[in-house]
Design a protein around this motif. Sequence first.
Motif, PDB file in Angstrom:
ATOM      1  N   LEU A 134     -81.706  35.736 -61.062  1.00 39.65           N
ATOM      2  CA  LEU A 134     -81.063  36.690 -61.959  1.00 39.65           C
ATOM      3  C   LEU A 134     -82.086  37.584 -62.655  1.00 39.65           C
ATOM      4  N   ASP A 135     -83.258  37.039 -62.929  1.00 37.89           N
ATOM      5  CA  ASP A 135     -84.321  37.788 -63.595  1.00 37.89           C
ATOM      6  C   ASP A 135     -85.268  38.377 -62.545  1.00 37.89           C
ATOM      7  N   SER A 136     -85.676  39.624 -62.714  1.00 40.05           N
ATOM      8  CA  SER A 136     -86.499  40.303 -61.714  1.00 40.05           C
ATOM      9  C   SER A 136     -87.868  39.654 -61.554  1.00 40.05           C
ATOM     10  N   GLN A 137     -88.469  39.217 -62.663  1.00 37.52           N
ATOM     11  CA  GLN A 137     -89.790  38.603 -62.566  1.00 37.52           C
ATOM     12  C   GLN A 137     -89.718  37.255 -61.854  1.00 37.52           C
ATOM     13  N   THR A 138     -88.646  36.521 -62.086  1.00 38.05           N
ATOM     14  CA  THR A 138     -88.468  35.261 -61.373  1.00 38.05           C
ATOM     15  C   THR A 138     -88.347  35.510 -59.877  1.00 38.05           C
ATOM     16  N   SER A 139     -87.589  36.531 -59.508  1.00 36.84           N
ATOM     17  CA  SER A 139     -87.444  36.871 -58.094  1.00 36.84           C
ATOM     18  C   SER A 139     -88.799  37.181 -57.475  1.00 36.84           C
ATOM     19  N   LEU A 140     -89.639  37.866 -58.231  1.00 38.57           N
ATOM     20  CA  LEU A 140     -90.963  38.203 -57.723  1.00 38.57           C
ATOM     21  C   LEU A 140     -91.827  36.955 -57.551  1.00 38.57           C
ATOM     22  N   HIS A 141     -91.761  36.055 -58.527  1.00 40.10           N
ATOM     23  CA  HIS A 141     -92.543  34.822 -58.435  1.00 40.10           C
ATOM     24  C   HIS A 141     -92.100  33.998 -57.226  1.00 40.10           C
ATOM     25  N   VAL A 142     -90.795  33.892 -57.033  1.00 41.88           N
ATOM     26  CA  VAL A 142     -90.282  33.114 -55.907  1.00 41.88           C
ATOM     27  C   VAL A 142     -90.679  33.771 -54.587  1.00 41.88           C
ATOM     28  N   ALA A 143     -90.577  35.100 -54.524  1.00 44.28           N
ATOM     29  CA  ALA A 143     -90.842  35.811 -53.281  1.00 44.28           C
ATOM     30  C   ALA A 143     -92.293  35.693 -52.848  1.00 44.28           C
ATOM     31  N   THR A 144     -93.210  35.658 -53.801  1.00 43.66           N
ATOM     32  CA  THR A 144     -94.626  35.567 -53.427  1.00 43.66           C
ATOM     33  C   THR A 144     -94.925  34.260 -52.697  1.00 43.66           C
ATOM     34  N   VAL A 145     -94.154  33.213 -53.008  1.00 40.40           N
ATOM     35  CA  VAL A 145     -94.335  31.938 -52.307  1.00 40.40           C
ATOM     36  C   VAL A 145     -93.563  31.939 -50.994  1.00 40.40           C
ATOM     37  N   LEU A 146     -92.316  32.395 -51.036  1.00 38.20           N
ATOM     38  CA  LEU A 146     -91.470  32.347 -49.837  1.00 38.20           C
ATOM     39  C   LEU A 146     -91.981  33.261 -48.738  1.00 38.20           C
ATOM     40  N   ASP A 147     -92.678  34.318 -49.122  1.00 35.75           N
ATOM     41  CA  ASP A 147     -93.170  35.264 -48.117  1.00 35.75           C
ATOM     42  C   ASP A 147     -94.168  34.589 -47.172  1.00 35.75           C
ATOM     43  N   ILE A 148     -94.862  33.593 -47.665  1.00 35.47           N
ATOM     44  CA  ILE A 148     -95.831  32.884 -46.823  1.00 35.47           C
ATOM     45  C   ILE A 148     -95.114  32.134 -45.704  1.00 35.47           C
ATOM     46  N   TYR A 149     -93.947  31.597 -46.018  1.00 40.81           N
ATOM     47  CA  TYR A 149     -93.210  30.772 -45.065  1.00 40.81           C
ATOM     48  C   TYR A 149     -92.092  31.543 -44.354  1.00 40.81           C
ATOM     49  N   LYS A 150     -91.960  32.845 -44.659  1.00 39.67           N
ATOM     50  CA  LYS A 150     -90.932  33.701 -44.048  1.00 39.67           C
ATOM     51  C   LYS A 150     -89.522  33.181 -44.322  1.00 39.67           C
ATOM     52  N   VAL A 151     -89.360  32.517 -45.464  1.00 39.54           N
ATOM     53  CA  VAL A 151     -88.030  32.035 -45.855  1.00 39.54           C
ATOM     54  C   VAL A 151     -87.303  33.169 -46.578  1.00 39.54           C
ATOM     55  N   PRO A 152     -86.106  33.524 -46.153  1.00 44.32           N
ATOM     56  CA  PRO A 152     -85.387  34.635 -46.807  1.00 44.32           C
ATOM     57  C   PRO A 152     -84.951  34.271 -48.217  1.00 44.32           C
ATOM     58  N   GLN A 153     -84.941  35.280 -49.064  1.00 39.26           N
ATOM     59  CA  GLN A 153     -84.502  35.115 -50.449  1.00 39.26           C
ATOM     60  C   GLN A 153     -83.352  36.080 -50.716  1.00 39.26           C
ATOM     61  N   LEU A 154     -82.225  35.538 -51.163  1.00 35.83           N
ATOM     62  CA  LEU A 154     -81.052  36.348 -51.482  1.00 35.83           C
ATOM     63  C   LEU A 154     -80.957  36.454 -52.997  1.00 35.83           C
ATOM     64  N   ILE A 155     -81.168  37.660 -53.498  1.00 32.22           N
ATOM     65  CA  ILE A 155     -81.234  37.890 -54.939  1.00 32.22           C
ATOM     66  C   ILE A 155     -79.862  38.334 -55.435  1.00 32.22           C
ATOM     67  N   TYR A 156     -79.363  37.649 -56.440  1.00 30.99           N
ATOM     68  CA  TYR A 156     -78.080  38.048 -57.015  1.00 30.99           C
ATOM     69  C   TYR A 156     -78.248  38.796 -58.338  1.00 30.99           C
ATOM     70  N   GLY A 157     -79.492  38.941 -58.781  1.00 31.69           N
ATOM     71  CA  GLY A 157     -79.794  39.789 -59.933  1.00 31.69           C
ATOM     72  C   GLY A 157     -80.448  41.069 -59.462  1.00 31.69           C
ATOM     73  N   HIS A 158     -81.053  41.811 -60.372  1.00 29.57           N
ATOM     74  CA  HIS A 158     -81.711  43.040 -59.974  1.00 29.57           C
ATOM     75  C   HIS A 158     -83.113  42.734 -59.468  1.00 29.57           C
ATOM     76  N   PRO A 159     -83.550  43.430 -58.412  1.00 29.51           N
ATOM     77  CA  PRO A 159     -84.868  43.149 -57.837  1.00 29.51           C
ATOM     78  C   PRO A 159     -85.974  43.654 -58.745  1.00 29.51           C
ATOM     79  N   PRO A 160     -87.182  43.121 -58.606  1.00 30.65           N
ATOM     80  CA  PRO A 160     -88.296  43.582 -59.447  1.00 30.65           C
ATOM     81  C   PRO A 160     -88.750  44.977 -59.052  1.00 30.65           C
TER      82      PRO A 160
END
Length: 849
Positions: A134-160
């Motif tokens: 839901l929070d843009s900064q949280t989405s960014l923190h999660v994405a920086t880790v998931l990008d290494i493993y190519k795991v998709p992230q579905l954001i239901y809040g606003h993107p960073p």
Amino acid sequence: MVHILKCGLRDPHPPFRKYHQSGDLILGAIASQASINSSLKGFTEEPAPVSFQDLIPETKNYQHILALAFAVKEINENLQLLPNITLGFHIYDSFYDAKCTYQATLLLLSTWERFVPNYVCDVQNKLTAVIGGLDSQTSLHVATVLDIYKVPQLIYGHPPAMNDKTPGLPFYQMAATEALQCTGILYLLLHFKWTWIVLITTDDDDGESFVQSVIPLYSQHGICFAFIGRLPQGTFITETAAQAIKIHDRIMGSRANTVVLYADRKDVLFVIVKNFTKTTYTMSKPKGKVWIATVHADLGALEDEWEQKLIHGALSFTLHSNDAPGFYEFIENRSPSTSMGDGFLHDFWLETFSCVIPNVVVGHDKFLNCTGKEKIKDLPADAFEMSMSGQSYSIYNAVYVMAHALEAMSLSQLKHRSMVESGAWNKLWQLHHFLRGVSFNNSAGDEVSFDQNGEISTGYDVINWVSPSNESSHRVKVGKMVSWAPAAQAFTINEEAIIWPSWFNQAQPVSVCSESCHPGSSKKMKEGKPFCCYDCDPCPEGKISDWTDMEDCHNCAEESYPNKKQNLCIPKTINFLSYEEPLGIMLTSFALSFSLITVLVLRAFMKNHDTPIVRANNRNLTYTLLASLLLCFLSALLFIGHPRKLTCLLRQTAFGIIFTVAVSAVLAKTITVVLAFIASKPGSRMRKWVGTKLVSSIVLSCSLVQAAICVTWLATNTPFPDVDFHSVTGEIVLECNEGSVTMFCLVLGYIGFLAIISFTVAFLARKLPDSFNEAKFITFSMLVFCSVWLSFLPTYLSSKGKYMVAVEIFSILASSNGLLVFIFFPKYYIIAFRSELNTRTQLIRKKQT
């Protein structure tokens, strides 16, 4: 599900709240149920740091968790969708902290209950995607880790806000885009004509990105900013309080009645609402403002009765939502006894019902044990809503998106062995390809699909927050902004359903820097002020402004003219000198009457052509002059009526030639009188010049010169029918364009030249001794002729439209009538009434001294 605030934990292994359900494939979610304890709603000069014990669940956000669990339950019970696969999920609470978020993300990537990054040994519980946040900064923190493993992230809040340091991360945005929200706010402002607004944003990358987006867009559409306030990001409330007070004072002191709020609920927006106005409201009612909140500022999170009153009448944009069938019953049946593995439920129960579940929660002596009769549906709306919120609806759709993508991926592998057996699920990075092509209709009937940018085609709902007296606030949907409709239909609003803040007495608020310039005036910019601040200047003569707040006045089309208020163009009437109007009838009557009189005089002279008075005045010259006068009277009729090509060709040329014949005949008559008197002297040599040859040569030569001028005129600059739009206000004048003003002046000048010669000669011969002095009458007639045409020039040039034609007709009739009266009426009087004077004796009688 994600929303980060401030964790404040020092324990490297915090006791995460969690909710899990095992399955073949796992959907990870990072929830954020933490919020600032109510004891921190006020502020002191030296507040204590926030501790873990101060963090309690945000009760409304619990619905996000239930939406994910409900969607997974539906899919697992659906035999048509993923029939051989069971979905599970793990949900972790990040406590609004970056450290907690990173740790929770790594836990999702590790073997269940073992925090060992990059090590997974379970056959089941394979992580397929993460839903958050839901929070843009949280989405960014999660994405920086998931990008290494190519795991998709579905954001239901606003993107960073992305920059050079955050390249393309694997986001799939389940909420409507930020650009669509900016456009929706713009349409809302334009609909209510709010052009003078205040913008409040957070002082971070997201806030700056929003400002950079809206300033050029809104300015392009005529919206100005009274000021832009930025809420600083501080660790403690007191660090932002002083700045927030200043912003609040500027808001309340501004003439702008509309305030756009771009801030998360954790930001100082609510500090402004809570801490500054509450103390002053008891003394005096604060000035009302229309608050327009973005989707990030969840006004529904305000639970205090005082806070709800302050947002009464506010408008906010929320994510589009719809009620999924069965969701209400799923929530209604939720209880501690039926919900296993839900680590959030106990905190939710404690917060909402103020009771503890026996044998589960210990160390809360001040709370009574729950009775087991507590029902979620009995909670007030400000504590928990039974209808699905926008964020919950996005989470619900996100789960189904993953299910349909997995289904498509499974179907593509039908030619091979079972995906689980073959290890195909170990290549879940291929899931990105299937996610981009997802398209389906959910159980609520809405279409769900991604565009080429990985953004879902959805929209926003416009909510009006209403807080009646002694009642909790409730939301009323009054409009929407969608992404799939054409621009003209993308935004809709039901303004009749809106309840405005009580300050405005239910009248639509006005938020402008300057009052609108009404039609008939235009805006004049104030030096040094924004373009929304201006004065109103009346339109100059001949121009109009037919809309409100026009930048400049403009001319009407040629077929119309301004009204007196200069706010409307009125169609012009077509006008010309016609036979039907009074002026045309009068001039026609005069022309025909004088023509008839001329005919009578000519008939009398022809009937008495052998009498001395007719013979003495050169009968042929007399008949020529009378005939030309008759044609002069009739030529006036060419100027009356609708201008045609033929009449325009004949008007001035016929008039010029006929008048030249008449004036040259008068000149010949004058010269004949003088020569006759000289020739009557004994021994005069002028006798041989007296005769018809001299008269004919004078008339013919003078007329040929004028004829040559007219032929040249017609050959070089032919007169033609024309339309004059500008000479007369409110009229379209049909006229004959003379083609060449020079040629027209040359024709008139030549006639005037002959007239002056005739007058001069006649004036010099006016005292010749004779009982019937012809030169004297010619003098009077030419005096009238010259006077008429000398007065014609200034009168003609000062007239417009059909009156110019009337002046020329009057001059033709008056000058012709002067020749007829002064030259022929004395003779006609003798012929008709004093025949005894029509003798040779009378003609040769000397004038006695």
